[in-house]
Scaffold this motif. Structure first.
Motif, PDB file in Angstrom:
ATOM      1  N   LYS A  90      -0.763  12.000   7.867  1.00 20.50           N
ATOM      2  CA  LYS A  90      -0.370  11.202   9.039  1.00 20.50           C
ATOM      3  C   LYS A  90       0.797  10.271   8.695  1.00 20.50           C
ATOM      4  O   LYS A  90       1.727  10.102   9.489  1.00 20.50           O
ATOM      5  CB  LYS A  90      -1.569  10.405   9.542  1.00 20.50           C
ATOM      6  CG  LYS A  90      -1.327   9.713  10.844  1.00 20.50           C
ATOM      7  CD  LYS A  90      -2.598   9.125  11.416  1.00 20.50           C
ATOM      8  CE  LYS A  90      -2.316   8.567  12.780  1.00 20.50           C
ATOM      9  NZ  LYS A  90      -3.517   8.208  13.509  1.00 20.50           N
ATOM     10  N   ALA A  91       0.771   9.697   7.495  1.00 22.71           N
ATOM     11  CA  ALA A  91       1.860   8.811   7.061  1.00 22.71           C
ATOM     12  C   ALA A  91       3.183   9.576   6.943  1.00 22.71           C
ATOM     13  O   ALA A  91       4.254   8.997   7.115  1.00 22.71           O
ATOM     14  CB  ALA A  91       1.509   8.156   5.729  1.00 22.71           C
ATOM     15  N   CYS A  92       3.085  10.876   6.687  1.00 22.85           N
ATOM     16  CA  CYS A  92       4.284  11.724   6.596  1.00 22.85           C
ATOM     17  C   CYS A  92       4.756  12.193   7.961  1.00 22.85           C
ATOM     18  O   CYS A  92       5.802  12.832   8.072  1.00 22.85           O
ATOM     19  CB  CYS A  92       4.000  12.949   5.732  1.00 22.85           C
ATOM     20  SG  CYS A  92       3.724  12.554   4.013  1.00 22.85           S
ATOM     21  N   GLY A  93       3.956  11.933   8.977  1.00 17.94           N
ATOM     22  CA  GLY A  93       4.321  12.357  10.320  1.00 17.94           C
ATOM     23  C   GLY A  93       3.993  13.805  10.611  1.00 17.94           C
ATOM     24  O   GLY A  93       4.608  14.419  11.476  1.00 17.94           O
ATOM     25  N   ILE A  94       3.013  14.354   9.872  1.00 16.60           N
ATOM     26  CA  ILE A  94       2.596  15.735  10.118  1.00 16.60           C
ATOM     27  C   ILE A  94       1.163  15.746  10.625  1.00 16.60           C
ATOM     28  O   ILE A  94       0.411  14.796  10.409  1.00 16.60           O
ATOM     29  CB  ILE A  94       2.750  16.623   8.860  1.00 16.60           C
ATOM     30  CG1 ILE A  94       1.927  16.087   7.691  1.00 16.60           C
ATOM     31  CG2 ILE A  94       4.225  16.742   8.475  1.00 16.60           C
ATOM     32  CD1 ILE A  94       1.941  16.966   6.451  1.00 16.60           C
ATOM     33  N   ASP A  95       0.790  16.831  11.302  1.00 18.84           N
ATOM     34  CA  ASP A  95      -0.537  16.919  11.910  1.00 18.84           C
ATOM     35  C   ASP A  95      -1.588  17.539  11.006  1.00 18.84           C
ATOM     36  O   ASP A  95      -2.704  17.803  11.445  1.00 18.84           O
ATOM     37  CB  ASP A  95      -0.465  17.735  13.209  1.00 18.84           C
ATOM     38  CG  ASP A  95       0.335  17.011  14.272  1.00 18.84           C
ATOM     39  OD1 ASP A  95       0.333  15.767  14.287  1.00 18.84           O
ATOM     40  OD2 ASP A  95       0.957  17.694  15.103  1.00 18.84           O
ATOM     41  N   VAL A  96      -1.249  17.793   9.762  1.00 18.96           N
ATOM     42  CA  VAL A  96      -2.212  18.366   8.802  1.00 18.96           C
ATOM     43  C   VAL A  96      -2.330  17.433   7.597  1.00 18.96           C
ATOM     44  O   VAL A  96      -1.507  16.550   7.396  1.00 18.96           O
ATOM     45  CB  VAL A  96      -1.782  19.780   8.342  1.00 18.96           C
ATOM     46  CG1 VAL A  96      -1.824  20.765   9.498  1.00 18.96           C
ATOM     47  CG2 VAL A  96      -0.408  19.770   7.722  1.00 18.96           C
ATOM     48  N   SER A  97      -3.345  17.661   6.793  1.00 13.48           N
ATOM     49  CA  SER A  97      -3.556  16.859   5.595  1.00 13.48           C
ATOM     50  C   SER A  97      -2.481  17.167   4.561  1.00 13.48           C
ATOM     51  O   SER A  97      -1.917  18.247   4.516  1.00 13.48           O
ATOM     52  CB  SER A  97      -4.930  17.162   5.012  1.00 13.48           C
ATOM     53  OG  SER A  97      -5.941  16.835   5.934  1.00 13.48           O
ATOM     54  N   ALA A  98      -2.233  16.190   3.691  1.00  9.58           N
ATOM     55  CA  ALA A  98      -1.279  16.367   2.595  1.00  9.58           C
ATOM     56  C   ALA A  98      -1.926  15.918   1.290  1.00  9.58           C
ATOM     57  O   ALA A  98      -2.476  14.817   1.216  1.00  9.58           O
ATOM     58  CB  ALA A  98      -0.012  15.563   2.846  1.00  9.58           C
ATOM     59  N   ALA A  99      -1.878  16.776   0.283  1.00  6.63           N
ATOM     60  CA  ALA A  99      -2.465  16.443  -1.011  1.00  6.63           C
ATOM     61  C   ALA A  99      -1.514  15.581  -1.844  1.00  6.63           C
ATOM     62  O   ALA A  99      -1.942  14.710  -2.587  1.00  6.63           O
ATOM     63  CB  ALA A  99      -2.808  17.707  -1.776  1.00  6.63           C
ATOM     64  N   MET A 129       0.840  -1.190   0.000  1.00  6.56           N
ATOM     65  CA  MET A 129       0.000   0.000   0.000  1.00  6.56           C
ATOM     66  C   MET A 129       0.882   1.249   0.000  1.00  6.56           C
ATOM     67  O   MET A 129       1.957   1.271   0.571  1.00  6.56           O
ATOM     68  CB  MET A 129      -0.908  -0.028   1.224  1.00  6.56           C
ATOM     69  CG  MET A 129      -1.846   1.142   1.321  1.00  6.56           C
ATOM     70  SD  MET A 129      -3.011   0.907   2.676  1.00  6.56           S
ATOM     71  CE  MET A 129      -4.502   1.143   1.773  1.00  6.56           C
ATOM     72  N   SER A 130       0.413   2.274  -0.612  1.00  3.03           N
ATOM     73  CA  SER A 130       1.215   3.487  -0.783  1.00  3.03           C
ATOM     74  C   SER A 130       1.483   4.224   0.519  1.00  3.03           C
ATOM     75  O   SER A 130       2.502   4.897   0.637  1.00  3.03           O
ATOM     76  CB  SER A 130       0.521   4.421  -1.765  1.00  3.03           C
ATOM     77  OG  SER A 130       0.481   3.814  -3.035  1.00  3.03           O
ATOM     78  N   TYR A 131       0.581   4.121   1.492  1.00  5.02           N
ATOM     79  CA  TYR A 131       0.843   4.774   2.784  1.00  5.02           C
ATOM     80  C   TYR A 131       2.116   4.211   3.399  1.00  5.02           C
ATOM     81  O   TYR A 131       2.934   4.945   3.933  1.00  5.02           O
ATOM     82  CB  TYR A 131      -0.325   4.590   3.761  1.00  5.02           C
ATOM     83  CG  TYR A 131      -1.591   5.297   3.359  1.00  5.02           C
ATOM     84  CD1 TYR A 131      -1.638   6.689   3.256  1.00  5.02           C
ATOM     85  CD2 TYR A 131      -2.744   4.585   3.112  1.00  5.02           C
ATOM     86  CE1 TYR A 131      -2.806   7.342   2.909  1.00  5.02           C
ATOM     87  CE2 TYR A 131      -3.926   5.235   2.762  1.00  5.02           C
ATOM     88  CZ  TYR A 131      -3.956   6.602   2.655  1.00  5.02           C
ATOM     89  OH  TYR A 131      -5.105   7.245   2.306  1.00  5.02           O
ATOM     90  N   GLU A 132       2.264   2.888   3.316  1.00  6.74           N
ATOM     91  CA  GLU A 132       3.453   2.240   3.864  1.00  6.74           C
ATOM     92  C   GLU A 132       4.704   2.707   3.125  1.00  6.74           C
ATOM     93  O   GLU A 132       5.752   2.912   3.742  1.00  6.74           O
ATOM     94  CB  GLU A 132       3.316   0.725   3.770  1.00  6.74           C
ATOM     95  CG  GLU A 132       2.216   0.169   4.667  1.00  6.74           C
ATOM     96  CD  GLU A 132       1.870  -1.270   4.343  1.00  6.74           C
ATOM     97  OE1 GLU A 132       2.556  -1.898   3.519  1.00  6.74           O
ATOM     98  OE2 GLU A 132       0.888  -1.758   4.908  1.00  6.74           O
ATOM     99  N   LYS A 133       4.599   2.891   1.825  1.00 13.07           N
ATOM    100  CA  LYS A 133       5.730   3.367   1.036  1.00 13.07           C
ATOM    101  C   LYS A 133       6.148   4.759   1.503  1.00 13.07           C
ATOM    102  O   LYS A 133       7.331   5.061   1.612  1.00 13.07           O
ATOM    103  CB  LYS A 133       5.347   3.401  -0.440  1.00 13.07           C
ATOM    104  CG  LYS A 133       6.506   3.663  -1.362  1.00 13.07           C
ATOM    105  CD  LYS A 133       6.073   3.653  -2.808  1.00 13.07           C
ATOM    106  CE  LYS A 133       5.853   2.234  -3.260  1.00 13.07           C
ATOM    107  NZ  LYS A 133       5.641   2.121  -4.698  1.00 13.07           N
ATOM    108  N   VAL A 134       5.175   5.605   1.811  1.00  8.22           N
ATOM    109  CA  VAL A 134       5.459   6.962   2.294  1.00  8.22           C
ATOM    110  C   VAL A 134       6.144   6.903   3.655  1.00  8.22           C
ATOM    111  O   VAL A 134       7.126   7.602   3.898  1.00  8.22           O
ATOM    112  CB  VAL A 134       4.169   7.805   2.371  1.00  8.22           C
ATOM    113  CG1 VAL A 134       4.415   9.125   3.081  1.00  8.22           C
ATOM    114  CG2 VAL A 134       3.604   8.052   0.979  1.00  8.22           C
TER     115      VAL A 134
END
Length: 82
Positions: free
Chosen positions: A67-76, A1-6
Motif C-alpha cells: 500500500k505504501a508503494c501505491g500498489i494493490d497487492v502485497s510487497a515483500a 517509520m519505514s513506510y513513510e520513507k517508502v
C-alpha cells in the motif's frame, strides 16, 4: 517509520527479482523488507545487500508495504535507489 520513507522515495523498486537486478547493477542505497515475507525467497537479495553493506530495515506487513508503494497487492521487499 519505514513506510513513510517508502512513500516519500521518488525512485523505488518493488519485488524480489527487480531488487536483485538493481543490487547487481549497484543501484540500491537501502532495502525495506516485510517481516511476514518468506525469508527463504529473500535470502539471495539479503546476502547481496550484506556483501555490499546496504542497510536493511524491516516493517511488519507485506500488505502495508504494498500500500505504501501505491500498489494493490502485497510487497515483500522494496529497494530505494541511489
Amino acid at each position: 517509520m519505514s513506510y513513510e520513507k517508502v512513500v516519500q522515495a521518488s525512485d523505488r523498486i518493488v519485488g524480489t527479482k527487480q531488487t536483485l537486478k538493481a543490487l547487481e547493477d549497484k543501484q540500491v542505497k537501502e532495502l525495506i523488507i516485510a517481516d511476514d515475507a518468506d525469508h527463504k525467497v529473500l535470502s539471495r537479495v539479503l546476502a547481496e545487500a550484506e556483501t555490499q553493506g546496504i542497510p536493511v530495515q524491516t516493517v511488519d506487513s507485506m500488505k502495508k508495504l504494498g500500500k505504501a508503494c501505491g500498489i494493490d497487492v502485497s510487497a515483500a521487499i522494496v529497494a530505494i535507489k541511489k
